[in-house]
Design an enzyme around this catalytic site. Structure first.
Site, PDB file in Angstrom:
ATOM      1  N   HIS A  46       0.805  -1.698  -0.287  1.00 21.63           N
ATOM      2  CA  HIS A  46      -0.054   0.363   0.120  1.00 21.63           C
ATOM      3  C   HIS A  46       0.665   1.643  -0.332  1.00 21.63           C
ATOM      4  CE1 HIS A  46      -2.477   2.649   2.074  1.00 21.63           C
ATOM      5  NE2 HIS A  46      -3.843   2.937   1.548  1.00 21.63           N
ATOM      6  N   ARG A  47       0.622   1.913  -1.317  1.00 24.25           N
ATOM      7  CA  ARG A  47       1.586   3.080  -0.743  1.00 24.25           C
ATOM      8  C   ARG A  47       3.312   2.442  -0.789  1.00 24.25           C
ATOM      9  NH1 ARG A  47      -1.980   7.506   2.616  1.00 24.25           N
ATOM     10  NH2 ARG A  47      -3.791   6.365   1.523  1.00 24.25           N
ATOM     11  N   GLU A  73       1.023  -0.938  -5.310  1.00 20.03           N
ATOM     12  CA  GLU A  73       0.232  -0.085  -5.235  1.00 20.03           C
ATOM     13  C   GLU A  73       0.374   1.708  -5.550  1.00 20.03           C
ATOM     14  OE1 GLU A  73      -4.213   1.956  -3.417  1.00 20.03           O
ATOM     15  OE2 GLU A  73      -1.328   2.046  -2.581  1.00 20.03           O
ATOM     16  N   ASP A  75      -1.075   5.869  -6.546  1.00 15.13           N
ATOM     17  CA  ASP A  75      -2.347   6.351  -6.134  1.00 15.13           C
ATOM     18  C   ASP A  75      -1.756   7.199  -7.261  1.00 15.13           C
ATOM     19  OD1 ASP A  75      -3.996   5.820  -4.245  1.00 15.13           O
ATOM     20  OD2 ASP A  75      -2.373   5.903  -2.920  1.00 15.13           O
ATOM     21  N   HIS A  88      -1.171   9.982  -2.973  1.00 19.36           N
ATOM     22  CA  HIS A  88      -2.327  10.218  -2.986  1.00 19.36           C
ATOM     23  C   HIS A  88      -3.277  10.940  -2.318  1.00 19.36           C
ATOM     24  CE1 HIS A  88      -5.643   8.889   0.519  1.00 19.36           C
ATOM     25  NE2 HIS A  88      -5.692   7.805   0.032  1.00 19.36           N
ATOM     26  N   GLU A 155      -4.221   2.714  -8.445  1.00 20.79           N
ATOM     27  CA  GLU A 155      -5.690   3.941  -8.330  1.00 20.79           C
ATOM     28  C   GLU A 155      -5.956   4.978  -8.991  1.00 20.79           C
ATOM     29  OE1 GLU A 155      -8.446   5.320  -4.467  1.00 20.79           O
ATOM     30  OE2 GLU A 155      -6.764   3.915  -4.339  1.00 20.79           O
ATOM     31  N   GLN A 187      -7.722   0.418 -10.004  1.00 23.61           N
ATOM     32  CA  GLN A 187      -8.033   0.107  -8.891  1.00 23.61           C
ATOM     33  C   GLN A 187      -9.741   1.889  -9.269  1.00 23.61           C
ATOM     34  OE1 GLN A 187      -7.198  -0.035  -4.961  1.00 23.61           O
ATOM     35  NE2 GLN A 187      -5.081   1.131  -5.933  1.00 23.61           N
TER      36      GLN A 187
END
Length: 312
Positions: A46-47, A73, A75, A88, A155, A187
């Site tokens: 995550h990030r 991941e 963003d 993010h 994302e 996503q």
């Protein structure tokens, strides 16, 4: 799973021609391998390893890969001059010394900001002087560094702010061969964004993000974009509506410390051909619970912790 996705084998049959068959067959094999891998368990950083290093920076990404993450991941927002950047928040305030919306700054302006020092202040137990001065990264830079050796879980953020984001992102991924090599998942909380991506390239695996929290009565759970009803009321038809364009769902596990989904939710999603990737799980007991329930992947800031739990 993935039975609703168009197979590249049908494209092969239609095109013909010896010079096209080999590369197309290789693409089909790569996409099929990705889909097979997705049916196993996925560690989604995550990030990056954002529990250990500033999110969306080289240290976070490099550490995540060293810890064995299956996907990085990211963003993605857009700068004022149309560059895809990994950050993010819609604003700069939390993770840089800058202020205001990301979309109002050119890439040159974004590059002057320190995206690392905040982490040392917020997380002194993981602080490192080397993190100070870390830059906001472009998607181009990330792909140039890792290429097809890494899988990316991207994302689309705030698509209403960036109507051109989906086209720019898919075009970039195609140009770099990342779709054909089975190297990317996209996503979003935005159903509209995912449907646009699906229309642009139906070979990209998609995951519909979900956020469940209490509604106005303070008790009944609601999905904040209205994609599904409460987990207690969700039906096969609700899952099938998502399966028309996506390969999986990405729900939150907790709200205010209390579970919002359970094993039945995961089983029902699976019964409707959908993967379940749950976010963001950093505690080992929660990891164990979700693994017992049969999730297909977890987003975590600590890929090393998740690796340890899986090896228990």
């Amino acid at each position: 799973m993935f039975s609703h996705r168009p197979a590249l084998s049908s494209t092969l049959a239609l095109l013909g021609g010896a010079t096209l068959m080999a590369p197309l067959a290789a693409q089909a094999d790569a996409l099929e391998q990705q889909r097979q891998d997705l049916e196993g368990f996925q560690v989604i950083a995550h990030r990056g390893a954002s529990g250990h290093a500033p999110e969306h920076t080289w240290p976070a990404y490099d550490q995540a890969l060293a810890m064995g993450a299956d996907y990085l991941e990211l963003d993605v927002h857009m700068s004022a001059d149309g560059r895809l950047v990994a950050i993010h928040d819609t604003t700069l305030d939390r993770t840089t010394e800058g202020q205001g919306p990301v979309k109002e700054r050119s890439l040159d302006e974004l590059k002057t900001l320190d995206a690392g020092s905040w982490f040392n202040e917020a997380h002194p137990e993981h602080a490192d002087d080397a993190y100070a001065g870390a830059e906001i990264l472009t998607l181009d830079e990330v792909i140039d560094r890792y290429g097809q050796d890494v899988r990316y879980y991207i994302e689309t953020k705030s698509p209403k702010d960036y109507p051109e984001l989906q086209d720019a992102l898919v075009s970039k991924l195609e140009a770099e061969g990342l779709v054909q090599s089975g190297s990317v998942v996209i996503q979003s909380f935005s159903q509209t964004s995912l449907k646009e991506v699906h229309d642009l390239n139906p070979d990209i695996p998609l995951v519909q993000l979900l956020w469940y929290s209490p509604g106005e009565d303070g008790q009944t759970l609601e999905e904040w974009t209205g994609v599904t009803p409460s987990p207690a009321d969700i039906t096969d038809a609700d899952f099938q509506a998502i399966a028309d364009y996506a390969d999986g769902v990405g729900p939150n596990y907790l709200y205010d410390g209390q579970p919002v989904i359970d094993a039945d939710f995961i089983d029902q999603a699976h019964a409707n051909g959908l993967l379940v990737h749950v976010y963001t799980i950093n505690e080992k007991d929660q990891m164990r619970q979700l693994l017992d329930w049969g999730v297909d992947g977890l987003f975590t800031n600590f890929p090393d912790r998740l690796k340890d739990v899986r090896e228990e």
